[in-house]
Design a protein around this motif. Structure first.
Motif, PDB file in Angstrom:
ATOM      1  N   GLU A  58       0.848  -1.186   0.000  1.00 28.99           N
ATOM      2  CA  GLU A  58       0.000   0.000   0.000  1.00 28.99           C
ATOM      3  C   GLU A  58       0.885   1.239   0.000  1.00 28.99           C
ATOM      4  O   GLU A  58       1.983   1.220   0.532  1.00 28.99           O
ATOM      5  CB  GLU A  58      -0.878   0.048   1.249  1.00 28.99           C
ATOM      6  CG  GLU A  58      -1.813  -1.101   1.398  1.00 28.99           C
ATOM      7  CD  GLU A  58      -2.629  -0.993   2.673  1.00 28.99           C
ATOM      8  OE1 GLU A  58      -2.851   0.126   3.152  1.00 28.99           O
ATOM      9  OE2 GLU A  58      -3.034  -2.035   3.191  1.00 28.99           O
ATOM     10  N   LYS A  96      -8.186  -0.213  -7.375  1.00 33.11           N
ATOM     11  CA  LYS A  96      -6.881  -0.125  -6.722  1.00 33.11           C
ATOM     12  C   LYS A  96      -6.589   1.236  -6.116  1.00 33.11           C
ATOM     13  O   LYS A  96      -5.586   1.407  -5.441  1.00 33.11           O
ATOM     14  CB  LYS A  96      -5.766  -0.455  -7.720  1.00 33.11           C
ATOM     15  CG  LYS A  96      -5.738  -1.900  -8.152  1.00 33.11           C
ATOM     16  CD  LYS A  96      -4.550  -2.131  -9.057  1.00 33.11           C
ATOM     17  CE  LYS A  96      -4.462  -3.537  -9.555  1.00 33.11           C
ATOM     18  NZ  LYS A  96      -3.277  -3.728 -10.383  1.00 33.11           N
ATOM     19  N   THR A  97      -7.421   2.228  -6.352  1.00 34.20           N
ATOM     20  CA  THR A  97      -7.158   3.572  -5.853  1.00 34.20           C
ATOM     21  C   THR A  97      -8.407   4.160  -5.211  1.00 34.20           C
ATOM     22  O   THR A  97      -9.526   3.846  -5.611  1.00 34.20           O
ATOM     23  CB  THR A  97      -6.706   4.512  -6.988  1.00 34.20           C
ATOM     24  OG1 THR A  97      -7.715   4.544  -7.993  1.00 34.20           O
ATOM     25  CG2 THR A  97      -5.384   4.079  -7.574  1.00 34.20           C
ATOM     26  N   GLU A 131      -1.394  13.639  -5.472  1.00 38.33           N
ATOM     27  CA  GLU A 131      -1.495  13.915  -6.901  1.00 38.33           C
ATOM     28  C   GLU A 131      -1.988  15.338  -7.081  1.00 38.33           C
ATOM     29  O   GLU A 131      -2.909  15.771  -6.402  1.00 38.33           O
ATOM     30  CB  GLU A 131      -2.456  12.935  -7.577  1.00 38.33           C
ATOM     31  CG  GLU A 131      -1.941  11.522  -7.593  1.00 38.33           C
ATOM     32  CD  GLU A 131      -2.849  10.581  -8.374  1.00 38.33           C
ATOM     33  OE1 GLU A 131      -3.765  11.078  -9.080  1.00 38.33           O
ATOM     34  OE2 GLU A 131      -2.628   9.370  -8.279  1.00 38.33           O
ATOM     35  N   ILE A 135     -10.917   8.681  -9.986  1.00 41.14           N
ATOM     36  CA  ILE A 135      -9.847   8.018  -9.236  1.00 41.14           C
ATOM     37  C   ILE A 135     -10.421   6.915  -8.351  1.00 41.14           C
ATOM     38  O   ILE A 135      -9.882   5.814  -8.269  1.00 41.14           O
ATOM     39  CB  ILE A 135      -9.059   9.037  -8.402  1.00 41.14           C
ATOM     40  CG1 ILE A 135      -8.296  10.000  -9.306  1.00 41.14           C
ATOM     41  CG2 ILE A 135      -8.093   8.333  -7.451  1.00 41.14           C
ATOM     42  CD1 ILE A 135      -7.693  11.187  -8.592  1.00 41.14           C
ATOM     43  N   THR A 136     -11.541   7.172  -7.702  1.00 41.38           N
ATOM     44  CA  THR A 136     -12.124   6.226  -6.767  1.00 41.38           C
ATOM     45  C   THR A 136     -12.846   5.089  -7.482  1.00 41.38           C
ATOM     46  O   THR A 136     -13.047   4.031  -6.898  1.00 41.38           O
ATOM     47  CB  THR A 136     -13.085   6.962  -5.814  1.00 41.38           C
ATOM     48  OG1 THR A 136     -12.364   8.033  -5.197  1.00 41.38           O
ATOM     49  CG2 THR A 136     -13.623   6.069  -4.741  1.00 41.38           C
ATOM     50  N   VAL A 175      -4.165  10.206  -2.364  1.00 41.92           N
ATOM     51  CA  VAL A 175      -4.660   8.993  -2.998  1.00 41.92           C
ATOM     52  C   VAL A 175      -4.015   7.767  -2.361  1.00 41.92           C
ATOM     53  O   VAL A 175      -2.795   7.681  -2.238  1.00 41.92           O
ATOM     54  CB  VAL A 175      -4.363   9.012  -4.523  1.00 41.92           C
ATOM     55  CG1 VAL A 175      -4.885   7.755  -5.187  1.00 41.92           C
ATOM     56  CG2 VAL A 175      -4.994  10.241  -5.159  1.00 41.92           C
ATOM     57  N   HIS A 176      -4.854   6.801  -1.967  1.00 45.21           N
ATOM     58  CA  HIS A 176      -4.390   5.520  -1.434  1.00 45.21           C
ATOM     59  C   HIS A 176      -4.394   4.521  -2.582  1.00 45.21           C
ATOM     60  O   HIS A 176      -5.391   4.349  -3.288  1.00 45.21           O
ATOM     61  CB  HIS A 176      -5.326   5.035  -0.324  1.00 45.21           C
ATOM     62  CG  HIS A 176      -4.951   3.708   0.230  1.00 45.21           C
ATOM     63  ND1 HIS A 176      -5.498   2.551  -0.241  1.00 45.21           N
ATOM     64  CD2 HIS A 176      -4.098   3.371   1.222  1.00 45.21           C
ATOM     65  CE1 HIS A 176      -4.990   1.536   0.444  1.00 45.21           C
ATOM     66  NE2 HIS A 176      -4.140   2.011   1.322  1.00 45.21           N
ATOM     67  N   LYS A 177      -3.258   3.852  -2.789  1.00 44.05           N
ATOM     68  CA  LYS A 177      -3.106   2.875  -3.880  1.00 44.05           C
ATOM     69  C   LYS A 177      -2.640   1.537  -3.313  1.00 44.05           C
ATOM     70  O   LYS A 177      -1.888   1.519  -2.334  1.00 44.05           O
ATOM     71  CB  LYS A 177      -2.067   3.348  -4.893  1.00 44.05           C
ATOM     72  CG  LYS A 177      -2.428   4.602  -5.613  1.00 44.05           C
ATOM     73  CD  LYS A 177      -1.325   5.006  -6.578  1.00 44.05           C
ATOM     74  CE  LYS A 177      -1.672   6.302  -7.258  1.00 44.05           C
ATOM     75  NZ  LYS A 177      -0.660   6.694  -8.239  1.00 44.05           N
ATOM     76  N   LYS A 192      -0.698  -2.168  -4.505  1.00 46.98           N
ATOM     77  CA  LYS A 192       0.158  -2.726  -5.556  1.00 46.98           C
ATOM     78  C   LYS A 192       0.462  -4.178  -5.247  1.00 46.98           C
ATOM     79  O   LYS A 192       0.292  -4.640  -4.133  1.00 46.98           O
ATOM     80  CB  LYS A 192       1.463  -1.933  -5.648  1.00 46.98           C
ATOM     81  CG  LYS A 192       1.259  -0.493  -6.074  1.00 46.98           C
ATOM     82  CD  LYS A 192       2.589   0.204  -6.234  1.00 46.98           C
ATOM     83  CE  LYS A 192       2.323   1.594  -6.758  1.00 46.98           C
ATOM     84  NZ  LYS A 192       3.554   2.260  -7.158  1.00 46.98           N
TER      85      LYS A 192
END
Length: 126
Positions: free
Chosen positions: A78, A106-107, A83, A101-102, A120-122, A124
């Motif tokens: 995470e 994944k974001t 951005e 984005i939401t 932004v929370h991503k 991976k």
């Protein structure tokens, strides 16, 4: 022209929230859309609106692809990033950017900073 797009966006959100297309609800929705502040205060270009709608159309297959990736392989890393908000964004376009984005799995936007940043929370792959 742009005022109509803002009005249409507000009315669409009203109908999504109420799930009612009766004449009374349509009248109330139009009244609420006109009573909300900021309808004609901030100008924006039609090309900005068209670009955002095109990005939303592109985001639908991307969202399915990301959901498939998350089912096939685990995503355990995470990160939270900042951005930059694109220049000349009206509140309606900022709302659509946050929605865009939401929308992908994944974001997610955690916070909108008034000085022009999205938090932004991503996730991976590991």
């Amino acid at each position: 022209m742009i005022g109509y797009l803002n009005l249409t966006l507000r009315l669409a959100i009203w109908f999504l929230l109420t799930s009612d297309l009766s004449p009374a609800n349509i009248f109330i929705g139009i009244a609420v859309c006109f009573l909300l502040p900021g309808l004609h205060k901030t100008p924006s270009a039609l090309t900005d609106w068209l670009r955002v709608f095109w990005e939303i159309i592109i985001a639908v297959p991307q969202a399915y692809w990301e959901a498939l990736q998350m089912m096939v392989s685990p995503h355990v890393q995470e990160e939270v990033t900042l951005e930059r908000v694109k220049p000349r964004r009206t509140p309606g376009l900022i709302f659509l950017d946050i929605f865009l984005i939401t929308f992908t799995p994944k974001t997610i936007v955690l916070k909108y900073h008034e000085d022009g940043w999205y938090e932004v929370h991503k996730i991976k792959r590991g």
